[in-house]
Design an enzyme around this catalytic site. Sequence first.
Site, PDB file in Angstrom:
ATOM      1  N   CYS A 159       0.120  94.377  90.150  1.00 11.00           N
ATOM      2  CA  CYS A 159       1.321  94.693  89.359  1.00 11.00           C
ATOM      3  C   CYS A 159       2.103  95.872  89.914  1.00 11.00           C
ATOM      4  CB  CYS A 159       0.947  94.982  87.908  1.00 11.00           C
ATOM      5  SG  CYS A 159       0.415  93.509  87.039  1.00 11.00           S
TER       6      CYS A 159
HETATM    7  N1  COA Z   1      -4.679  83.776  69.233  1.00  2.99           N
HETATM    8  C1  COA Z   1      -5.302  84.208  68.121  1.00  2.99           C
HETATM    9  N2  COA Z   1      -6.281  85.137  68.114  1.00  2.99           N
HETATM   10  C2  COA Z   1      -6.638  85.640  69.311  1.00  2.99           C
HETATM   11  C3  COA Z   1      -6.039  85.225  70.514  1.00  2.99           C
HETATM   12  C4  COA Z   1      -5.029  84.251  70.440  1.00  2.99           C
HETATM   13  N3  COA Z   1      -4.403  83.792  71.540  1.00  2.99           N
HETATM   14  N4  COA Z   1      -6.608  85.906  71.541  1.00  2.99           N
HETATM   15  C5  COA Z   1      -7.527  86.718  71.003  1.00  2.99           C
HETATM   16  N5  COA Z   1      -7.560  86.555  69.659  1.00  2.99           N
HETATM   17  C6  COA Z   1      -8.421  87.216  68.689  1.00  2.99           C
HETATM   18  C7  COA Z   1      -9.739  87.620  69.323  1.00  2.99           C
HETATM   19  O1  COA Z   1     -10.654  86.560  69.251  1.00  2.99           O
HETATM   20  C8  COA Z   1     -10.155  88.798  68.473  1.00  2.99           C
HETATM   21  O2  COA Z   1     -10.749  88.312  67.290  1.00  2.99           O
HETATM   22  P1  COA Z   1     -11.986  89.124  66.602  1.00  2.99           P
HETATM   23  O3  COA Z   1     -11.389  90.472  66.252  1.00  2.99           O
HETATM   24  O4  COA Z   1     -12.315  88.269  65.457  1.00  2.99           O
HETATM   25  O5  COA Z   1     -13.015  89.219  67.676  1.00  2.99           O
HETATM   26  C9  COA Z   1      -8.829  89.442  68.097  1.00  2.99           C
HETATM   27  O6  COA Z   1      -7.825  88.439  68.266  1.00  2.99           O
HETATM   28  C10 COA Z   1      -8.474  90.615  68.984  1.00  2.99           C
HETATM   29  O7  COA Z   1      -8.652  90.222  70.361  1.00  2.99           O
HETATM   30  P2  COA Z   1      -8.487  91.206  71.549  1.00  2.99           P
HETATM   31  O8  COA Z   1      -8.597  90.480  72.852  1.00  2.99           O
HETATM   32  O9  COA Z   1      -9.407  92.346  71.324  1.00  2.99           O
HETATM   33  O10 COA Z   1      -6.954  91.586  71.328  1.00  2.99           O
HETATM   34  P3  COA Z   1      -6.176  92.905  71.675  1.00  2.99           P
HETATM   35  O11 COA Z   1      -5.608  93.447  70.415  1.00  2.99           O
HETATM   36  O12 COA Z   1      -6.957  93.814  72.559  1.00  2.99           O
HETATM   37  O13 COA Z   1      -4.938  92.323  72.525  1.00  2.99           O
HETATM   38  C11 COA Z   1      -4.292  92.021  74.812  1.00  2.99           C
HETATM   39  C12 COA Z   1      -5.166  91.542  73.670  1.00  2.99           C
HETATM   40  C13 COA Z   1      -4.651  91.252  76.071  1.00  2.99           C
HETATM   41  C14 COA Z   1      -2.838  91.711  74.452  1.00  2.99           C
HETATM   42  C15 COA Z   1      -4.475  93.542  75.011  1.00  2.99           C
HETATM   43  O14 COA Z   1      -5.849  93.853  75.148  1.00  2.99           O
HETATM   44  C16 COA Z   1      -3.742  94.072  76.202  1.00  2.99           C
HETATM   45  O15 COA Z   1      -2.541  93.998  76.289  1.00  2.99           O
HETATM   46  N6  COA Z   1      -4.448  94.664  77.146  1.00  2.99           N
HETATM   47  C17 COA Z   1      -3.866  95.162  78.364  1.00  2.99           C
HETATM   48  C18 COA Z   1      -3.340  94.011  79.094  1.00  2.99           C
HETATM   49  C19 COA Z   1      -2.715  94.380  80.399  1.00  2.99           C
HETATM   50  O16 COA Z   1      -1.850  95.191  80.486  1.00  2.99           O
HETATM   51  N7  COA Z   1      -3.163  93.775  81.436  1.00  2.99           N
HETATM   52  C20 COA Z   1      -2.624  94.006  82.696  1.00  2.99           C
HETATM   53  C21 COA Z   1      -2.426  92.702  83.303  1.00  2.99           C
HETATM   54  S1  COA Z   1      -1.712  92.934  84.846  1.00  2.99           S
END
Ligand code: COA
Length: 375
Positions: A159
Amino acid sequence: MSQEPRAAITGSGVFTPSQVVTNDELVVAFNAYADRQNAEHAGDIAAGTCEAIAHSSADFITSASGIEQRFVLDKTGVLDPARMFPSLPARSDDEPGQMAEMALKACGDALGEAGVEPGQIDAVICAASNHERAYPAIAIEIQELLGTSGFAFDMNVACSSATFGIQAAADMIRAGSIQRAIVVNPEICSAHLEWRDRDCHFIFGDVCTAVVLEHEALTDAPRFTIDSTRCATQFSNNIRNNDGFLRRTRDQMEDRRDMQFMQNGRKVFREVLPLVADHIAAHMAEAGWHADELRRLWLHQANKSMNDFIGRKVLGRVPTPQEQPNILQDYANTSSAGSIIAFAQHSADMAPGDKGLICSFGAGYSVGSVLLTRM
Ligand code: COA
């Protein structure tokens, strides 16, 4: 480091694919895929030897990421529950590659804005997260198609590729080995995203961005002087894609989850935020810049809460939407191109003397920042 002579960004361009996938469309396709898989493995699920795939939700996607839609090169393949992968047929060696083709429009717009002819460009750097082939470099194909002079090469810092590319080009201009360069970021993120993984299927989109850099003495035109750049890396496995020729064996090629984008999103969130906030603070302090001088933040577009956190940290208050423009809602995460889309689409209103900051961050980990003054 702040150095003379200076390079300046004199043009920028964005190629946006014509096909849009909304969160609702994405979730309908994912849930249909999940239902198919669950029906196929109903026996194992009932026996407790396999877990049912849970449905995705458009509300979760919007609230967790700020993403509302994404542009892709092929939505049919992505939304086909039996496929869940873009259909981008391999091109023959005689046809332009997909990345080079995207690059032409973005580079054409950037050259047009700069008022520079392709033949005046001495270097093309194709800086992106994934390259469609090992060699010849995509950048050399772009050089050939555009008709630029000199040399071209590819680089990959995930990125952060665009900001690292800008530093490389600016350094060459400052050192005198070239006078003008294009840094181009064709990101076909749809092809390295695992669309069958609910935790990340919503994250990415496709786009291509380009900027033209020139030695400042060559132009009187409106420009963004590059006052200073700063790059940093720190190894982490929390964002990783193992696709590479050494990893491939014939029976593993088609269906190994680690051959696509993988991340530990929560850890990324926790670890990258302080890294980026400290990086920007140190860079601004080194350059003698103060937060209250900053007119604009063009941040990497990975996640809205991350951007909002960084914006607050940098300015010491909540930035206005004008100060910190987000394009994430329309484009999703487009890897290295995100901060450059924000720059290209939200810089025309800046007045001479206005200062701004481009910052990218991501896999590696990597962080790159560029301090710009509108001249
Ligand atoms: N739809 C519905 N629920 C979902 C889901 C989806 N698509 N994906 C995950 N969930 C659920 C999970 O199962 C989890 O449920 P639980 O609490 O019962 O276990 C809950 O939502 C939270 O999941 P989590 O993965 O912990 O979400 P989060 O709040 O951390 O958000 C991201 C996920 C990926 C958006 C976030 O972690 C993020 O942005 N991280 C940094 C990403 C980034 O910048 N990456 C760089 C890439 S270059």
